[in-house]
Design an enzyme around this catalytic site. Structure first.
Site, PDB file in Angstrom:
ATOM      1  N   HIS A  38       0.823  -1.195   0.000  1.00 49.15           N
ATOM      2  CA  HIS A  38       0.000   0.000   0.000  1.00 49.15           C
ATOM      3  C   HIS A  38       0.866   1.258   0.000  1.00 49.15           C
ATOM      4  O   HIS A  38       1.553   1.547   0.971  1.00 49.15           O
ATOM      5  CB  HIS A  38      -0.895  -0.030   1.243  1.00 49.15           C
ATOM      6  CG  HIS A  38      -1.890   1.073   1.327  1.00 49.15           C
ATOM      7  ND1 HIS A  38      -1.889   1.984   2.354  1.00 49.15           N
ATOM      8  CD2 HIS A  38      -2.933   1.405   0.518  1.00 49.15           C
ATOM      9  CE1 HIS A  38      -2.900   2.823   2.191  1.00 49.15           C
ATOM     10  NE2 HIS A  38      -3.538   2.501   1.085  1.00 49.15           N
ATOM     11  N   GLU A  65       1.405  -0.413  -5.124  1.00 46.07           N
ATOM     12  CA  GLU A  65       0.210   0.393  -5.371  1.00 46.07           C
ATOM     13  C   GLU A  65       0.524   1.883  -5.496  1.00 46.07           C
ATOM     14  O   GLU A  65       0.776   2.548  -4.502  1.00 46.07           O
ATOM     15  CB  GLU A  65      -0.794   0.195  -4.230  1.00 46.07           C
ATOM     16  CG  GLU A  65      -2.131   0.848  -4.508  1.00 46.07           C
ATOM     17  CD  GLU A  65      -2.662   1.689  -3.349  1.00 46.07           C
ATOM     18  OE1 GLU A  65      -3.850   2.058  -3.405  1.00 46.07           O
ATOM     19  OE2 GLU A  65      -1.891   2.000  -2.420  1.00 46.07           O
ATOM     20  N   ASP A  67      -1.016   5.535  -6.180  1.00 42.12           N
ATOM     21  CA  ASP A  67      -2.196   6.383  -6.367  1.00 42.12           C
ATOM     22  C   ASP A  67      -1.819   7.460  -7.374  1.00 42.12           C
ATOM     23  O   ASP A  67      -0.794   8.127  -7.214  1.00 42.12           O
ATOM     24  CB  ASP A  67      -2.599   7.040  -5.046  1.00 42.12           C
ATOM     25  CG  ASP A  67      -3.051   6.034  -4.007  1.00 42.12           C
ATOM     26  OD1 ASP A  67      -3.649   5.018  -4.385  1.00 42.12           O
ATOM     27  OD2 ASP A  67      -2.818   6.274  -2.809  1.00 42.12           O
ATOM     28  N   HIS A  80      -1.185  10.335  -2.809  1.00 43.51           N
ATOM     29  CA  HIS A  80      -2.451   9.817  -2.309  1.00 43.51           C
ATOM     30  C   HIS A  80      -3.579  10.829  -2.439  1.00 43.51           C
ATOM     31  O   HIS A  80      -4.738  10.460  -2.562  1.00 43.51           O
ATOM     32  CB  HIS A  80      -2.320   9.403  -0.843  1.00 43.51           C
ATOM     33  CG  HIS A  80      -3.583   8.865  -0.257  1.00 43.51           C
ATOM     34  ND1 HIS A  80      -4.384   9.600   0.586  1.00 43.51           N
ATOM     35  CD2 HIS A  80      -4.205   7.674  -0.426  1.00 43.51           C
ATOM     36  CE1 HIS A  80      -5.439   8.875   0.926  1.00 43.51           C
ATOM     37  NE2 HIS A  80      -5.365   7.712   0.328  1.00 43.51           N
TER      38      HIS A  80
END
Length: 322
Positions: A38, A65, A67, A80
């Site tokens: 994450h 991951e 964003d 994020h």
């Protein structure tokens, strides 16, 4: 573009599990769940930096991951949030003082990525946004572009190990209001790196179902709908291949399975809950190992973790046949 073929394939794999000894897990495919780093190794290093992604790869994460947000001149970069104060040193940059403004989707004044060119974004440095985590590495790393992240993954892929990528389109409707779009630039860039079919090691995720509906018309890449509540599984199965739920709706406060995973699986949807953090336990559990074991026991198909090494360690020690 319908997702029925993928769902039926997944259900067929489950029904054939007795014929394939390797399929012991309660996951949709019967394989062990994937571990998704994450925001990279965000429990240790500033999130969404090449250093954090590389550390996660070293830990053994199956997927990293990013964003994705969009600069004023149309470049996809990893943050994020659209606002920049929480995870960068933008507030220290006198030359950008006049960029601070209000926004309908944000409380108070801040700096927003769509007001900056890529060249300007590259003058900023990343910071650890979460209280209680080390600030030792603040102001050391640049904000990476999505292409730089793809280059990193390509350089670390081998015949024996293919690292998956799990990009999220952040607030696509907000970017659309200022004439910026994730869709074509994201898919074109992915195609350049060979991510162009349903078997590619990639999931594209979003909280906005309308964005996923558009992507569904444009690509066969696997799509994940992010949610904090119980969705209509039958409805979203027409558009996506899985659901990324907030973890708490999967297990009640009494520690009992709510049936969320079984219902999603019955619709042919994978389940990838978020977010598991060693330093932020759910009050239902005594420690991170107990928490993660409980979700693996449910049959989740993957987990988002800030500490990928912990998620991997617990998964590898877990016996799905117990």
């Amino acid at each position: 573009m319908m997702r029925i073929k993928f769902a039926l394939l997944a259900l067929t794999l489950v029904s054939c599990s007795s014929e394939m000894n390797k399929m012991d897990w309660k996951t949709l495919s019967g394989d062990a769940p994937i571990v998704i780093a994450h925001r990279g190794a965000s429990g240790i290093l500033p999130e969404h930096t090449l250093a954090a992604y590389e550390r996660a790869i070293e830990m053994g994460a199956d997927y990293i991951e990013p964003d994705l947000v969009i600069t004023k001149d149309g470049h996809l970069v990893a943050r994020h949030d659209r606002y920049l104060s929480g995870s960068t040193n933008v507030s220290d940059k006198a030359e950008f003082a006049d960029r601070r403004r209000s926004d309908p989707a944000h409380t108070g004044l801040d700096w927003f990525v769509e007001d900056f060119t890529l060249a300007e974004i590259k003058t900023l440095k990343a910071r650890q946004p979460r209280d209680g985590r080390s600030k030792t590495f603040d102001d050391q790393y640049e904000i990476p572009t999505f292409q730089e992240i793809l280059n990193l993954v390509a350089s670390r892929n081998t015949a024996a190990r293919q690292i998956g990528i799990y990009p999220e389109t952040k607030q696509p409707a907000a970017f659309a209001r200022v004439g910026l779009s994730h869709d074509e630039s994201l898919l074109n860039l992915l195609a350049l790196y060979g991510y162009d079919d349903a078997d590619a090691p990639i999931f594209i995720q979003s909280f906005e179902l309308e964005n996923l509906k558009r992507l569904n018309e444009l690509t066969d890449l696997k799509l994940i709908f992010l949610t904090q509540s119980l969705p209509d599984f039958g409805l979203i199965a027409e558009t996506v291949d899985g659901v990324g739920p907030y973890k708490k709706p999967l297990i009640g406060k009494d520690g009992v399975d709510t049936g969320f995973v079984k219902e999603a699986h019955s619709a042919g949807l994978a389940v990838h809950p978020w977010t598991f953090r060693d330093d932020q336990l759910d009050e239902t559990f005594a420690d991170i190992e107990t928490e993660m074991k409980a979700y693996y026991e449910l049959g989740v198909d993957g987990v988002f973790s800030d500490f990928a090494d912990t998620a991997i360690r617990v998964r590898d020690a877990f016996d799905p046949n117990e």
